[in-house]
Motif scaffolding. Structure first.
Motif, mmCIF file in Angstrom:
data_model
loop_
_atom_site.group_PDB
_atom_site.id
_atom_site.type_symbol
_atom_site.label_atom_id
_atom_site.label_comp_id
_atom_site.label_asym_id
_atom_site.label_seq_id
_atom_site.Cartn_x
_atom_site.Cartn_y
_atom_site.Cartn_z
ATOM 1 N N GLN A 56 0.826 -1.206 0.000
ATOM 2 C CA GLN A 56 0.000 0.000 0.000
ATOM 3 C C GLN A 56 0.861 1.257 0.000
ATOM 4 N N LEU A 57 1.922 1.264 0.784
ATOM 5 C CA LEU A 57 2.831 2.411 0.808
ATOM 6 C C LEU A 57 3.522 2.585 -0.536
ATOM 7 N N VAL A 58 4.057 1.494 -1.068
ATOM 8 C CA VAL A 58 4.784 1.553 -2.338
ATOM 9 C C VAL A 58 3.864 1.958 -3.485
ATOM 10 N N ALA A 59 2.601 1.555 -3.451
ATOM 11 C CA ALA A 59 1.667 1.854 -4.540
ATOM 12 C C ALA A 59 1.565 3.352 -4.811
ATOM 13 N N SER A 60 1.624 4.150 -3.782
ATOM 14 C CA SER A 60 1.503 5.601 -3.958
ATOM 15 C C SER A 60 2.636 6.208 -4.765
ATOM 16 N N GLU A 61 3.824 5.641 -4.643
ATOM 17 C CA GLU A 61 4.998 6.281 -5.225
ATOM 18 C C GLU A 61 5.006 6.285 -6.752
ATOM 19 N N PRO A 62 4.905 5.133 -7.418
ATOM 20 C CA PRO A 62 4.895 5.196 -8.883
ATOM 21 C C PRO A 62 3.650 5.889 -9.434
ATOM 22 N N VAL A 63 2.532 5.804 -8.714
ATOM 23 C CA VAL A 63 1.320 6.513 -9.164
ATOM 24 C C VAL A 63 1.548 8.011 -9.111
ATOM 25 N N THR A 64 2.090 8.501 -8.023
ATOM 26 C CA THR A 64 2.378 9.931 -7.896
ATOM 27 C C THR A 64 3.363 10.376 -8.972
ATOM 28 N N ASN A 65 4.419 9.586 -9.193
ATOM 29 C CA ASN A 65 5.392 9.929 -10.237
ATOM 30 C C ASN A 65 4.752 9.927 -11.613
ATOM 31 N N ARG A 115 12.164 10.743 -2.439
ATOM 32 C CA ARG A 115 12.130 9.695 -1.423
ATOM 33 C C ARG A 115 11.294 8.488 -1.843
ATOM 34 N N GLY A 116 10.445 8.658 -2.829
ATOM 35 C CA GLY A 116 9.532 7.591 -3.244
ATOM 36 C C GLY A 116 10.234 6.333 -3.699
ATOM 37 N N LEU A 117 11.207 6.475 -4.578
ATOM 38 C CA LEU A 117 11.923 5.296 -5.057
ATOM 39 C C LEU A 117 12.814 4.707 -3.961
ATOM 40 N N TRP A 118 13.306 5.547 -3.074
ATOM 41 C CA TRP A 118 14.072 5.050 -1.938
ATOM 42 C C TRP A 118 13.165 4.201 -1.043
ATOM 43 N N LEU A 119 11.927 4.675 -0.799
ATOM 44 C CA LEU A 119 10.963 3.888 -0.017
ATOM 45 C C LEU A 119 10.623 2.579 -0.721
ATOM 46 N N THR A 120 10.448 2.651 -2.043
ATOM 47 C CA THR A 120 10.147 1.451 -2.812
ATOM 48 C C THR A 120 11.256 0.431 -2.642
ATOM 49 N N ARG A 121 12.483 0.877 -2.775
ATOM 50 C CA ARG A 121 13.624 -0.030 -2.618
ATOM 51 C C ARG A 121 13.659 -0.637 -1.219
ATOM 52 N N ALA A 122 13.331 0.163 -0.214
ATOM 53 C CA ALA A 122 13.384 -0.307 1.170
ATOM 54 C C ALA A 122 12.232 -1.249 1.521
ATOM 55 N N CYS A 123 11.069 -1.063 0.901
ATOM 56 C CA CYS A 123 9.868 -1.810 1.300
ATOM 57 C C CYS A 123 9.556 -3.024 0.433
#
Length: 153
Positions: A56-65, A115-123
């Motif tokens: 759920q957290l990761v889903a926001s990042e590529p959508v926002t980008n 920070r989005g891709l960094w979060l994606t990599r971490a999660c």
């Protein structure tokens, strides 16, 4: 008539492989709608809570980008197959997501974005992207994806 309860099934259809797709217009509501969609699907399929929260957290990042780099609609897919969950986001932009050097480095502390891709990599267990050339999903663009192993809940 007897009411069928999912927990009473010997082999629930929720335990098998599945795929869901969602197409959303370019809208500031997109990230929230996608988060709600991911949570609803993964909750119904009794996904491990840690995987659910991370997806759920990761889903926001590529959508926002995607919404920031194109005015076209975007497509989101959730696929579970072979004990793995894949979340992918397609948009019409041919530009790949930025990568930073080194496996641990991330955005500067005072950066306004990145920070989005960094979060994606971490999660996520794995993530990446690929470019699409003619013939698939409006003839091009890119797909950014993240994957998790899906242990039992």
């Amino acid at each position: 008539m007897t009411e069928l309860v999912l927990n009473d099934l010997a082999h629930s259809p929720l335990d098998g492989d599945w795929e869901y797709a969602l197409r959303i217009p370019s809208s500031p509501f997109g990230p929230g709608i996608v988060r709600a969609h991911v949570r609803a699907v993964l909750t119904r399929h009794r996904t491990n809570p840690t995987v659910l929260d991370n997806a759920q957290l990761v889903a926001s990042e590529p959508v926002t980008n995607s919404l920031a780099c194109t005015r076209d609609s975007i497509a989101v897919r959730l696929v579970r197959t072979g004990g793995r969950l894949r979340l992918s986001v397609w948009d019409s932009s041919p530009y790949p997501p930025p990568r930073w050097p080194g496996p641990v480095s991330g955005p500067e502390l005072d950066a306004e974005s990145g920070r989005g891709l960094w979060l994606t990599r971490a999660c996520a267990d794995e993530w990446g992207h690929y470019l699409l050339i003619n013939g698939r999903r409006n003839g091009g663009g890119k797909e950014v994806w993240a994957e998790w192993r899906t242990p039992d809940a």
